[in-house]
Scaffold this active site. Structure first.
Site, PDB file in Angstrom:
ATOM      1  CD  GLU A 164      43.075 -15.080 -13.477  1.00  0.00           C
ATOM      2  OE1 GLU A 164      44.135 -15.407 -13.903  1.00  0.00           O
ATOM      3  OE2 GLU A 164      42.518 -14.114 -12.793  1.00  0.00           O
ATOM      4  CD  GLU A 204      41.155 -14.434  -9.149  1.00  0.00           C
ATOM      5  OE1 GLU A 204      42.198 -13.642  -9.272  1.00  0.00           O
ATOM      6  OE2 GLU A 204      41.201 -15.657  -9.737  1.00  0.00           O
TER       7      GLU A 204
END
Length: 514
Positions: free
Chosen positions: A173, A317
């Site tokens: 991320e 995710e």
């Protein structure tokens, strides 16, 4: 009662289902590791400290690959802290989650756990506080046979054989302002390129040969994800589809590192801001759109290069997350050690959404080659535990376990011919043909007919439904209230699979020749 008519034929396929789509995620966060998979004082713990009650549930869940050690945690993690004698390992502050990390569980313990549970490890490198050199060193420690400082260090730690970790994530991320070391897309893309290059040079056979270099980005042998000679490397996509930089981020990152990576990641957590089950189920449609958009972006980057290479996708995710709040809302002061964080209690509608998401993944089997539910134990997880006590299945456990068991082989492209439009997917694995269908109607059953006349099947082997019209029904340590139930009367007649799908249910119909 509504009706739905579909058709399947062996000539109409989507692609091979990669078993890695049935992956999960173990991060040093909350109680996922400590009192989750690892609790040396637990009555069921083995000599390594691994909870065997949890290990058995993990095997039943059918998890194929697990991403480790993060997540946000990895962007501040020094992998050296988690190897060697436990008594010599430092205690660190984890700034990602505001906790204290004892480092009593690390790389080698995770590999031992993966071997015990027969799961493939997927590792992430720290491109936040560290970078290219750390990525190179970590791969050398894990994968080089011996005769170098770091591979010999692994030998000293009791692991003479290489870990052979093939799948690596290049950070986590990196677009998020919450991330340690976040940076702009092109800066991250250049960092990912350089990290990927040295990781391949350490690990990949033939990495310095002329043919290898000539084939970079051109569909050469090293881009084959099933070739054990080469690493599979995933660049960070957007942290979610709502990021302001979404889409441009994917394009710019891949424009910098296209030749060196195989996969772009996607992350998504399903929310329910409107509070209704009907609106919540629309997350399934948004996931389908998200995947299609990222495929288009990746192919646009390929087009600018006139390249036949195709970047694959990893939804590494994903899960339902909207009830328990954010960790910073519930965290105790003073950097506690493995406190309970986002321990979501799932209900029947959450199981419907998870099941619908699995159908989406099957229908994108040609491009989605990995997916990891976040996380495996306690943290928005299919498995819950009590410290020193019981372990049990949450409602979302069941659609995942059934999809992993039966959703293998080749994904078939279904034709919708008439009636209600279900969330629908189908696979063929040898002689076995399996249909997955989600009936979103909360009150009415749906009569499903699937033309399977060209598939050589005439016996319904499995007919199960997961769901309940009480969409807020949950599981507990005492009761598995959403355990799969049989679909009575499912059959094959006149070349059609016929079944009545209960309302608010995710269903599996698996068939064989008689």
């Amino acid at each position: 009662m509504a009706h739905a008519l579909y058709s399947l034929h062996p000539s109409f396929t989507i692609g091979e289902v990669d078993p890695r789509i049935y992956g999960s995620f173990v991060e040093h966060m909350g109680r996922c590791v400590y009192t989750g998979i690892f609790e040396p004082d637990h009555p069921s713990a083995d000599e390594n400290g691994f909870r065997q009650d949890v290990a058995e549930l993990v095997k039943e869940l059918g998890v194929t690959v697990v991403r480790y050690p993060g997540g946000n945690f990895v962007s501040g993690y020094n992998w050296e802290d988690g190897v060697g004698p436990v008594k010599d390992r430092p205690v660190r502050l984890d700034l990602a989650w505001g906790t204290r990390e004892p480092n009593t569980f690390g790389t080698n313990e995770f590999i031992d756990w993966c071997r015990q549970t027969e799961i493939e490890p997927m590792f992430a490198v720290n491109l936040g506080t560290r970078g290219i050199d750390d990525a190179r060193r970590f791969v050398e420690y894990c994968n080089h046979p011996g005769g170098t400082e770091l591979s010999d260090l692994r030998h000293e730690h009791g692991y003479p054989e290489p870990h052979g970790i093939k799948f690596w994530c290049l950070g986590n991320e990196m677009d998020g302002p919450w991330q340690i070391g976040a940076r702009p897309a092109r800066e991250y893309g250049r960092l990912a390129l350089q990290a990927a290059k040295v990781m391949r040079w350490v690990n990949d056979e033939l990495a310095h040969t002329r043919d290898y270099l000539a084939n970079m980005g051109q569909g050469g042998g090293r881009t084959q994800l099933d070739d054990d000679r080469f690493l599979t490397l995933a660049a960070c996509g957007s942290s979610n589809r709502e990021m302001k930089t979404y889409a441009r981020w994917e394009y710019d990152v891949l424009d910098e590192c296209f030749e060196a990576v195989d996969i772009i990641s996607l992350h998504t957590y399903f929310k329910n801001p409107e509070g209704t089950t009907e609106s919540f189920l629309e997350n399934i449609d948004r996931l389908d759109d998200y995947i299609s958009e990222v495929i288009a972006i990746a192919d646009a980057v390929a087009a600018t290069r006139r390249s036949p290479k195709r970047i694959m996708l990893s939804l590494d995710e994903w899960n339902v997350w909207y009830k328990s709040g954010h960790p910073v809302d519930t965290l105790d002061e003073g950097f506690p050690e493995h406190p309970p964080l986002i321990e979501e209690v799932f209900d029947a509608k959450d199981a419907m959404v998870v099941g619908g998401a699995l159908i989406v993944l099957l229908n994108h089997a040609d491009r989605v080659k990995a997916a990891c539910t976040a996380q495996l134990v306690n943290i928005i997880a299919p498995i819950m535990t009590e410290p020193g006590g019981r372990a049990w299945k949450q409602t979302i456990f069941h659609p995942f376990a059934l999809a992993s068991k039966y959703g293998r082989g080749t994904a078939l492209r279904a034709g919708h011919q008439d009636g209600a439009k279900l969330d629908f997917a189908a696979t063929r694995d040898g002689d076995r043909v399996t249909v997955f269908a989600l009936n979103r109607d909360l009150k009415e059953s749906c009569e499903l007919r699937v033309d399977v006349s060209g598939l050589g099947i005439d016996n319904v082997d499995v007919a199960l439904a997961v769901g309940n019209t009480d969409t807020e029904l949950t599981n507990t340590a005492e009761a598995d209230n959403l355990a799969p139930v049989n679909i009575e009367g499912a059959k094959i007649e006149d070349g059609h699979l016929v079944a009545s799908l209960p309302p608010a249910s995710w269903c599996v119909l698996s068939c064989l020749p008689g």
